[in-house]
Design a protein around this motif. Structure first.
Motif, PDB file in Angstrom:
ATOM      1  N   CYS A 166      -3.684   8.190   8.336  1.00  0.00           N
ATOM      2  CA  CYS A 166      -2.611   9.121   8.719  1.00  0.00           C
ATOM      3  C   CYS A 166      -2.785  10.466   8.017  1.00  0.00           C
ATOM      4  CB  CYS A 166      -1.255   8.503   8.404  1.00  0.00           C
ATOM      5  SG  CYS A 166       0.163   9.613   8.632  1.00  0.00           S
ATOM      6  N   LEU A 167      -3.100  10.443   6.705  1.00  0.00           N
ATOM      7  CA  LEU A 167      -3.300  11.690   5.968  1.00  0.00           C
ATOM      8  C   LEU A 167      -4.501  12.461   6.490  1.00  0.00           C
ATOM      9  CD1 LEU A 167      -2.591  10.430   2.326  1.00  0.00           C
ATOM     10  CD2 LEU A 167      -1.121  11.869   3.742  1.00  0.00           C
ATOM     11  N   GLU A 168      -5.541  11.743   6.908  1.00  0.00           N
ATOM     12  CA  GLU A 168      -6.716  12.415   7.462  1.00  0.00           C
ATOM     13  C   GLU A 168      -6.382  13.145   8.757  1.00  0.00           C
ATOM     14  OE1 GLU A 168     -11.297  11.346   8.867  1.00  0.00           O
ATOM     15  OE2 GLU A 168      -9.982   9.794   8.044  1.00  0.00           O
ATOM     16  N   ARG A 169      -5.512  12.532   9.583  1.00  0.00           N
ATOM     17  CA  ARG A 169      -5.105  13.209  10.818  1.00  0.00           C
ATOM     18  C   ARG A 169      -4.308  14.471  10.515  1.00  0.00           C
ATOM     19  NH1 ARG A 169      -4.145   7.772  12.489  1.00  0.00           N
ATOM     20  NH2 ARG A 169      -1.920   7.983  12.007  1.00  0.00           N
ATOM     21  N   GLN A 170      -3.663  14.525   9.337  1.00  0.00           N
ATOM     22  CA  GLN A 170      -2.902  15.705   8.944  1.00  0.00           C
ATOM     23  C   GLN A 170      -3.752  16.716   8.177  1.00  0.00           C
ATOM     24  OE1 GLN A 170       0.510  14.409   6.729  1.00  0.00           O
ATOM     25  NE2 GLN A 170       1.426  13.305   8.453  1.00  0.00           N
ATOM     26  N   GLY A 171      -5.037  16.409   8.009  1.00  0.00           N
ATOM     27  CA  GLY A 171      -5.921  17.316   7.285  1.00  0.00           C
ATOM     28  C   GLY A 171      -5.787  17.216   5.784  1.00  0.00           C
ATOM     29  N   ARG A 172      -5.301  16.069   5.275  1.00  0.00           N
ATOM     30  CA  ARG A 172      -5.145  15.879   3.836  1.00  0.00           C
ATOM     31  C   ARG A 172      -6.146  14.846   3.338  1.00  0.00           C
ATOM     32  NH1 ARG A 172      -0.279  18.097   2.159  1.00  0.00           N
ATOM     33  NH2 ARG A 172       1.212  18.607   3.830  1.00  0.00           N
ATOM     34  N   GLY A 173      -6.371  14.879   2.053  1.00  0.00           N
ATOM     35  CA  GLY A 173      -7.296  13.945   1.464  1.00  0.00           C
ATOM     36  C   GLY A 173      -6.669  12.580   1.232  1.00  0.00           C
ATOM     37  N   PRO A 174      -7.477  11.556   0.934  1.00  0.00           N
ATOM     38  CA  PRO A 174      -6.933  10.209   0.687  1.00  0.00           C
ATOM     39  C   PRO A 174      -6.164  10.157  -0.623  1.00  0.00           C
ATOM     40  CG  PRO A 174      -9.282  10.253   0.234  1.00  0.00           C
ATOM     41  CD  PRO A 174      -8.955  11.586   0.827  1.00  0.00           C
ATOM     42  N   LEU A 175      -5.323   9.114  -0.754  1.00  0.00           N
ATOM     43  CA  LEU A 175      -4.542   8.927  -1.974  1.00  0.00           C
ATOM     44  C   LEU A 175      -5.438   8.371  -3.078  1.00  0.00           C
ATOM     45  CD1 LEU A 175      -1.217   7.375  -0.631  1.00  0.00           C
ATOM     46  CD2 LEU A 175      -1.666   9.734  -1.295  1.00  0.00           C
ATOM     47  N   PRO A 176      -5.405   8.977  -4.256  1.00  0.00           N
ATOM     48  CA  PRO A 176      -6.203   8.456  -5.387  1.00  0.00           C
ATOM     49  C   PRO A 176      -5.467   7.297  -6.054  1.00  0.00           C
ATOM     50  CG  PRO A 176      -5.056  10.441  -6.035  1.00  0.00           C
ATOM     51  CD  PRO A 176      -4.708  10.223  -4.603  1.00  0.00           C
ATOM     52  N   VAL A 177      -5.450   6.147  -5.389  1.00  0.00           N
ATOM     53  CA  VAL A 177      -4.674   5.003  -5.857  1.00  0.00           C
ATOM     54  C   VAL A 177      -5.613   3.819  -6.066  1.00  0.00           C
ATOM     55  CG1 VAL A 177      -2.812   3.410  -5.291  1.00  0.00           C
ATOM     56  CG2 VAL A 177      -2.613   5.816  -4.673  1.00  0.00           C
ATOM     57  N   ASP A 178      -5.393   3.111  -7.163  1.00  0.00           N
ATOM     58  CA  ASP A 178      -6.139   1.888  -7.442  1.00  0.00           C
ATOM     59  C   ASP A 178      -5.298   0.702  -6.981  1.00  0.00           C
ATOM     60  OD1 ASP A 178      -7.686  -0.152  -8.327  1.00  0.00           O
ATOM     61  OD2 ASP A 178      -7.586   0.368 -10.453  1.00  0.00           O
ATOM     62  N   THR A 237      -2.091  -9.645  -7.630  1.00  0.00           N
ATOM     63  CA  THR A 237      -2.799 -10.834  -7.182  1.00  0.00           C
ATOM     64  C   THR A 237      -3.745 -10.493  -6.035  1.00  0.00           C
ATOM     65  OG1 THR A 237      -1.111 -11.412  -5.573  1.00  0.00           O
ATOM     66  CG2 THR A 237      -0.793 -12.217  -7.814  1.00  0.00           C
ATOM     67  N   ARG A 238      -4.513 -11.487  -5.652  1.00  0.00           N
ATOM     68  CA  ARG A 238      -5.447 -11.273  -4.534  1.00  0.00           C
ATOM     69  C   ARG A 238      -4.691 -10.939  -3.246  1.00  0.00           C
ATOM     70  NH1 ARG A 238      -9.979 -15.680  -2.374  1.00  0.00           N
ATOM     71  NH2 ARG A 238     -10.777 -14.376  -0.660  1.00  0.00           N
ATOM     72  N   THR A 239      -3.571 -11.633  -3.021  1.00  0.00           N
ATOM     73  CA  THR A 239      -2.770 -11.347  -1.819  1.00  0.00           C
ATOM     74  C   THR A 239      -2.252  -9.922  -1.847  1.00  0.00           C
ATOM     75  OG1 THR A 239      -2.097 -13.664  -1.602  1.00  0.00           O
ATOM     76  CG2 THR A 239      -0.711 -12.013  -0.520  1.00  0.00           C
ATOM     77  N   GLU A 240      -1.753  -9.480  -2.996  1.00  0.00           N
ATOM     78  CA  GLU A 240      -1.214  -8.125  -3.093  1.00  0.00           C
ATOM     79  C   GLU A 240      -2.312  -7.082  -2.959  1.00  0.00           C
ATOM     80  OE1 GLU A 240       2.585  -9.030  -6.050  1.00  0.00           O
ATOM     81  OE2 GLU A 240       0.571  -8.794  -6.877  1.00  0.00           O
ATOM     82  N   ARG A 241      -3.497  -7.349  -3.548  1.00  0.00           N
ATOM     83  CA  ARG A 241      -4.593  -6.384  -3.423  1.00  0.00           C
ATOM     84  C   ARG A 241      -5.050  -6.262  -1.975  1.00  0.00           C
ATOM     85  NH1 ARG A 241      -6.408  -8.982  -8.138  1.00  0.00           N
ATOM     86  NH2 ARG A 241      -7.983 -10.114  -6.928  1.00  0.00           N
ATOM     87  N   THR A 242      -5.157  -7.415  -1.305  1.00  0.00           N
ATOM     88  CA  THR A 242      -5.585  -7.379   0.108  1.00  0.00           C
ATOM     89  C   THR A 242      -4.589  -6.600   0.959  1.00  0.00           C
ATOM     90  OG1 THR A 242      -6.680  -9.526  -0.165  1.00  0.00           O
ATOM     91  CG2 THR A 242      -6.202  -8.790   2.095  1.00  0.00           C
ATOM     92  N   ALA A 243      -3.302  -6.871   0.762  1.00  0.00           N
ATOM     93  CA  ALA A 243      -2.274  -6.152   1.534  1.00  0.00           C
ATOM     94  C   ALA A 243      -2.272  -4.668   1.192  1.00  0.00           C
ATOM     95  CB  ALA A 243      -0.909  -6.763   1.281  1.00  0.00           C
ATOM     96  N   SER A 244      -2.465  -4.347  -0.094  1.00  0.00           N
ATOM     97  CA  SER A 244      -2.459  -2.943  -0.497  1.00  0.00           C
ATOM     98  C   SER A 244      -3.661  -2.199   0.070  1.00  0.00           C
ATOM     99  CB  SER A 244      -2.442  -2.837  -2.023  1.00  0.00           C
ATOM    100  OG  SER A 244      -1.267  -3.415  -2.553  1.00  0.00           O
ATOM    101  N   GLU A 245      -4.818  -2.878   0.110  1.00  0.00           N
ATOM    102  CA  GLU A 245      -5.999  -2.239   0.700  1.00  0.00           C
ATOM    103  C   GLU A 245      -5.760  -1.918   2.166  1.00  0.00           C
ATOM    104  OE1 GLU A 245      -9.145  -4.961  -0.025  1.00  0.00           O
ATOM    105  OE2 GLU A 245      -9.403  -4.404  -2.133  1.00  0.00           O
ATOM    106  N   ALA A 246      -5.183  -2.876   2.902  1.00  0.00           N
ATOM    107  CA  ALA A 246      -4.902  -2.627   4.325  1.00  0.00           C
ATOM    108  C   ALA A 246      -3.886  -1.501   4.486  1.00  0.00           C
ATOM    109  CB  ALA A 246      -4.389  -3.906   4.992  1.00  0.00           C
ATOM    110  N   LEU A 247      -2.850  -1.498   3.646  1.00  0.00           N
ATOM    111  CA  LEU A 247      -1.833  -0.452   3.742  1.00  0.00           C
ATOM    112  C   LEU A 247      -2.422   0.907   3.390  1.00  0.00           C
ATOM    113  CD1 LEU A 247       1.093   0.416   4.119  1.00  0.00           C
ATOM    114  CD2 LEU A 247       1.521  -0.192   1.738  1.00  0.00           C
TER     115      LEU A 247
END
Length: 646
Positions: free
Chosen positions: A275-287, A258-268
């Motif tokens: 956090c991964l960038e601070r560890q020198g890792r790439g972003p999560l490939p997640v939709d 839902t829109r609520t879940e997508r908004t929360a997931s985007e923020a998360l």
């Protein structure tokens, strides 16, 4: 050198105490008391164990069950509310059900809710648990998730009423569809309000050749499932076993996020990727359109789990109640637990009384022999308190009391020596300050009387005397900080080669003026964790001291080398050397090898003392090796990583 000698003395002291301890009066006293106590305690324990073990087991089972129920209920309230407001009703209900007093307080013990009043003085020192939905106690809730976050803490994933209604209708339609295909299931609602159908596999029809499996559509794919005719046929046989069609194949996929879940997931996901960038890792490939709950991100990889958990706590921080201390006690304020107040009381009391009487008798018999030497030590301590620094404890006692008297006499002697050193230091400081002050005052008075002109040469001379005073005051301030335990260093990565070469460059002009060759030898160049300013000051003191004590055409060398987990820096010279009698006083304040050396040529006598304190603050030490007529080598031992460095 002195630090090493002190360490070498410790084992011998321990061995001496061990030899005396085996034959001391206190050892015999303790052995006798231990035998009596062990026999009595063993009898008491056997009597008490038989009558209390059953009561303890029953009470503990009940207590643990009640504690787990109380903890889970309050944890659920904290996970679904941003504040503790309104928890009093829950606390009162749980107190009525369990018969316990339940108290919730802030970490500072400010009451939040209490079923038995607000008297904080009756609460135990240690809380029964800490109610924090972001850090679940696995003892009271063994089925907690690996992340330690309560599943009921959904925060921004909580659906709106309209989204709940639509998902409920979709789940009902999906369940109806499954039943048309001979399947059964139930509608379950997640903590955030999402309704989903959970198929009951026991009622699923066995797969047949006429209903082969169909390709599973991905979440969000709204295309109807492929028909049976579109599926590839399989070779039939007597042993062919085809998997039954999945619910997604029969009735389409679950509703997308839902829109609520997508908004929360985007923020998360933003927090996780940061956090991964601070560890020198790439972003999560997640939709985010595929994510309907925060738990789904935990399957993206082991390396990202820590970032996911950290991001979830940060996201949920403002949606859950703050951590609170939980106290579960009896209604009268005592800590909750088994009531053994009337179990075996008579036997325990009489046995304890017998043990006490025997122990006191034995102790009184031995105490008379301990009083006399203690009186001698007390008398000596009083004389020392009255100002008699030469007071000593005169006693012939052996064992621990004899060791105590010897330790007291050693302390008294050291205090007397320290007092003498203090007076000497005051005299030396006055002497060191007097010479430049007399020169400055004399020239200023001569200028005031018109005897001397305040020309540039005189100003430069007065400035030199002022600089000498400033250096002496700075040295005394460093020593005062070291004595007060406030001499601080700020370690950081240091390139040893560059630092040593800087020290050599700073003192090369002084060496050339005295006709001394100053060289640098770098055997190893490890990265060192140290305070560069303080380390340069320390090495500078050693180099300048070596140059002053090296005759013309002599040499001074700075050498670095690694040895295990430390680095060694040698400052060697071809000077006159130091005799064995004077060697232990090298790092004493205002000490000079040549007593006739003047202030202008011999320094203040504080440089090596300050260097010793600075190296000690780095967690290192200094060794001295000197031969009269051949020269001196001062070796600085420094750990590669300072104890206070990250």
């Amino acid at each position: 050198m002195r630090r090493r000698n002190q360490r070498d003395e410790l084992p011998n002291g321990h061995r001496r105490l061990g030899r005396l301890g085996r034959h001391s009066l206190l050892t015999r006293l303790l052995a006798l008391a231990a035998v009596v106590a062990c026999a009595s305690i063993g009898a008491t324990a056997w009597l008490a164990a038989q009558s209390t073990s059953g009561a303890i087991n029953r009470e503990l089972r009940t207590s643990l069950a009640h504690d787990a129920t109380i903890y889970d209920s309050l944890l659920g309230h904290a996970a679904t509310h941003s504040r503790w407001q309104g928890v009093q009703d829950t606390v009162d209900r749980l107190a009525d059900e369990t018969g316990r007093r339940i108290t919730l307080t802030t970490p500072a013990r400010v009451p939040i809710a209490d079923s038995g009043g607000h008297d904080r003085d009756t609460l135990p020192r240690t809380p029964s648990a800490v109610v924090d939905p972001l850090a679940v106690d696995t003892v009271l809730k063994p089925d907690a998730t690996a992340s330690g976050i309560d599943p009921r803490a959904v925060g921004p994933y909580r659906l709106t009423a309209d989204e709940r209604r639509r998902l409920r209708e979709a789940a009902q339609s999906r369940l109806t569809c499954l039943k048309r295909h001979g399947r059964d299931g139930t509608i379950a609602e997640r903590p955030n309000g999402r309704s989903a159908v959970e198929p009951v596999t026991a009622s699923s029809p066995p797969p047949t050749a006429e209903t082969p499996p169909r390709e599973l559509p991905s979440r969000g794919d709204t295309r109807p499932p492929a028909s049976v005719a579109q599926q590839p046929t399989r070779e039939a046989g007597p042993r062919a076993e085809l998997p039954a069609p999945s619910p997604d194949d029969l009735c389409g996929p679950e509703p997308a996020a839902t829109r609520t879940e997508r908004t929360a997931s985007e923020a998360l996901l933003t927090l996780v990727n940061a956090c991964l960038e601070r560890q020198g890792r790439g972003p999560l490939p997640v939709d985010v359109s595929d994510i309907t709950s925060a738990e789904e991100l935990t399957t993206t990889g082991r390396h990202a789990k820590r970032c996911v958990d950290s991001a979830r706590r940060e996201q949920l921080g403002s949606h859950v109640a703050p951590a609170a201390q939980l106290f579960i006690t009896e209604p009268n304020g005592d800590a909750a637990g088994p009531d053994l107040s009337t179990v075996g009381v008579d036997n325990i009391v009489w046995t304890a009384a017998a043990v006490l009487a025997v122990t006191i008798g034995v102790a009184a018999l031995a105490a008379s022999r301990l009083v006399r030497p203690i009186h001698a030590i007390t008398s000596a301590a009083r004389r020392m308190g009255d100002g008699d620094r030469s007071a000593r404890a005169e006693t012939s006692a052996r064992g621990e009391i004899g060791e105590l008297a010897a330790a007291f006499n050693t302390m008294s002697q050291r205090i007397e020596t320290s007092e003498h050193q203090r007076r000497t230091m005051v005299s030396d400081v006055a002497h060191e300050l007097r010479t430049p002050l007399v020169n400055v005052r004399g020239w200023l008075e001569a200028t005031q009387d018109g005897v001397a002109d305040l020309d540039p040469q005189l100003v430069a001379s007065l400035l030199d005397e002022t600089v000498l005073l400033q250096h002496l005051i700075d040295d005394l301030q460093d020593l005062a900080l070291a004595d007060a335990g406030e001499l601080r260093v700020h370690p950081e990565p240091v390139e040893l080669r560059a630092l040593v070469e800087q020290v050599a460059a700073a003192h090369r002009a002084a060496a050339e003026a005295r006709g001394v060759e100053l060289s640098v030898r770098i055997d190893d160049d490890p990265e060192l964790s140290a305070d560069p300013t303080r380390l340069r000051q320390s090495l500078g003191n050693l180099v300048s001291n070596a140059i002053r004590h090296t005759p013309r055409d002599g040499t001074v060398q700075l050498r670095t080398r690694a040895a295990g987990d430390e680095v060694r820096i040698d400052v060697s010279d071809t000077g006159s050397g130091i005799d064995a009698e004077s060697l232990p006083h090298v790092f004493d304040r205002f000490w000079r090898a040549d007593k006739s050396r003047s202030r202008s040529s011999g320094g203040s006598g504080l440089g090596l003392a300050i260097t010793h304190q600075l190296i000690d603050a780095h967690g290192g030490r200094i060794d001295v090796d000197s031969t009269v007529g051949a020269g001196t080598v001062l070796t600085v031992h420094l750990p590669l990583r300072h104890p206070d460095s990250a």
